[in-house]
Design an enzyme around this catalytic site. Sequence first.
Site, PDB file in Angstrom:
ATOM      1  CB  SER A 145      95.200   8.943 -44.591  1.00  0.00           C
ATOM      2  OG  SER A 145      94.484   9.417 -45.711  1.00  0.00           O
ATOM      3  N   GLY A 156      96.367  15.222 -40.984  1.00  0.00           N
ATOM      4  CA  GLY A 156      97.743  15.192 -41.468  1.00  0.00           C
ATOM      5  C   GLY A 156      97.835  15.790 -42.849  1.00  0.00           C
ATOM      6  CD  GLU A 184      88.926  14.101 -43.196  1.00  0.00           C
ATOM      7  OE1 GLU A 184      89.155  12.910 -42.868  1.00  0.00           O
ATOM      8  OE2 GLU A 184      89.830  14.935 -43.339  1.00  0.00           O
ATOM      9  CE  LYS A 188      92.807  11.347 -48.230  1.00  0.00           C
ATOM     10  NZ  LYS A 188      92.385  12.677 -47.732  1.00  0.00           N
ATOM     11  CG  ASP A 232      89.174  12.982 -46.290  1.00  0.00           C
ATOM     12  OD1 ASP A 232      88.304  13.785 -46.710  1.00  0.00           O
ATOM     13  OD2 ASP A 232      90.347  13.321 -46.009  1.00  0.00           O
ATOM     14  CE  LYS A 250      94.183  17.657 -43.003  1.00  0.00           C
ATOM     15  NZ  LYS A 250      93.891  17.621 -44.442  1.00  0.00           N
ATOM     16  CG  ASP A 301      90.473  18.358 -43.937  1.00  0.00           C
ATOM     17  OD1 ASP A 301      91.046  19.427 -43.685  1.00  0.00           O
ATOM     18  OD2 ASP A 301      91.058  17.411 -44.493  1.00  0.00           O
ATOM     19  CE  LYS A 323      91.654  10.939 -44.188  1.00  0.00           C
ATOM     20  NZ  LYS A 323      91.998  12.261 -43.614  1.00  0.00           N
TER      21      LYS A 323
HETATM   22  O1  OSB Z   1      92.264  15.482 -46.552  1.00  0.00           O
HETATM   23  O2  OSB Z   1      93.130  14.716 -44.803  1.00  0.00           O
HETATM   24  C1  OSB Z   1      93.240  15.091 -45.955  1.00  0.00           C
HETATM   25  C2  OSB Z   1      96.812  14.475 -47.074  1.00  0.00           C
HETATM   26  C3  OSB Z   1      97.039  15.576 -47.882  1.00  0.00           C
HETATM   27  C4  OSB Z   1      96.032  16.472 -48.078  1.00  0.00           C
HETATM   28  C5  OSB Z   1      94.789  16.277 -47.471  1.00  0.00           C
HETATM   29  C6  OSB Z   1      94.557  15.189 -46.653  1.00  0.00           C
HETATM   30  C7  OSB Z   1      95.575  14.269 -46.475  1.00  0.00           C
HETATM   31  C8  OSB Z   1      95.378  13.082 -45.650  1.00  0.00           C
HETATM   32  C9  OSB Z   1      96.280  12.883 -44.493  1.00  0.00           C
HETATM   33  O3  OSB Z   1      94.487  12.285 -45.827  1.00  0.00           O
HETATM   34  C10 OSB Z   1      97.343  11.894 -44.717  1.00  0.00           C
HETATM   35  C11 OSB Z   1      98.401  11.957 -43.641  1.00  0.00           C
HETATM   36  O4  OSB Z   1      99.101  12.979 -43.526  1.00  0.00           O
HETATM   37  O5  OSB Z   1      98.558  10.975 -42.924  1.00  0.00           O
HETATM   38 MG    MG Z   2      90.685  15.431 -45.179  1.00  0.00          MG
END
Ligand code: OSB
Ligand code: MG
Length: 369
Positions: free
Chosen positions: A135, A291, A214, A163, A189, A263, A239, A161
């Site tokens: 991510s 995650g 996402e 953000k 995401d 999750k 999510d 992925k």
């Molecule tokens: O939205 O997936 C999410 C991390 C913290 C809070 C929300 C998210 C995330 C991540 C995952 O994108 C990152 C990881 O743990 O590898």
């Molecule tokens: Mg997410």
Amino acid sequence: MRLQQLELRRISLDLVTPFRTSFGVETRRDILLLHVTTDRGAGWGECVAMSEPAYSSEFVNGAQLVITEHFWPTLAAGGEIQAADVAHRLDRFSGHPMSKAALEMAVLDAQLRSQSTNLHAYFGGDRDHVPSGVSVGIFDTLDELLAQVQGYVDDGYARIKLKIEPGWDLEPVRLVRELIGPDMGLQVDANTAYGRSDIEHLCRLDEYDLLLIEQPLPEEDVLGHARLAAAARTPICLDESIVSLQTAADAIELGAAEIINIKPGRVGGYLEARRIHDMCLERGVPVWCGGMVETGIGRAANAALAALAGFTLPGDISASSRFYHRDIVTDPITIENGQVAVPTAAGLGFEIDTDFLDSITTQRTFVHV
Ligand code: OSB
Ligand code: MG
């Protein structure tokens, strides 16, 4: 098992690089760990609540309080317990899935260790390696983003992925797709950063052959996600909206989710996570393991979960070194050929590096039965 003592331990871990999402930026994690002692041995749980109630309504100080004052006394008063009883005993309490999950996790770790088995065997997943996705946060400049992505490509990650948020979407995605080529898995995401009026804009992501989009819209906006899913060619994955087996089943039935991010913390525990997996497998809906920037405790358990057959997309199970300089376990998750080995150690699959854990501990409290 009989519960004897709960230790709540707060640790502070610097991130190797700031992690920026549409809901905030983190440079350090303040994590709540639980250590449950029973008459058959002890177990660890990791609470995935973050410092601020931004990703979800839970936050680490609140989690510590609700566990100490409400959940632990209720669990401890109930006599003999197995991991499978935890969710049921806490059922009369509304919300706080991450806090409930952390307790169930610690009891499950103790239970599996006492039986000299591990979570991988308990779940019965048929793979001993799972593909590892990474991510990638939001950056000030596109150059910084591309340099970071190139580093992860060099590390061998199986998919990227990104953000995204309004103002950081089409152009970053276009450039990253150009950088990694047409064959590598790419997904985005938004962490709820868009609204229903952005549906047309989000459909422009269809051009970049993404695995999924996402959680573009708010947690409660099931109808908006269903409208977007009908309009976009790219599959919509939820999510934040998925907080239980029921919400997952309903989102699928209503056409709001074509893929589910599972999750364990968000849905109240690894056992509920497994039930969501089973339901999705039966319905032919792909799932992947999300995650929460976990330490080696949570990541070990996530890898065991992701070994189940329905996890057909790479999860956010990146190497420990993606977020941390040093982990609190002796055998941190590493990536090899784009894969992570499912841990085989007893319990959830890790051993604690006690000296290092002690060195980063900021607070310890003990609650007896
Ligand atoms: O939205 O997936 C999410 C991390 C913290 C809070 C929300 C998210 C995330 C991540 C995952 O994108 C990152 C990881 O743990 O590898
Ligand atoms: Mg997410």
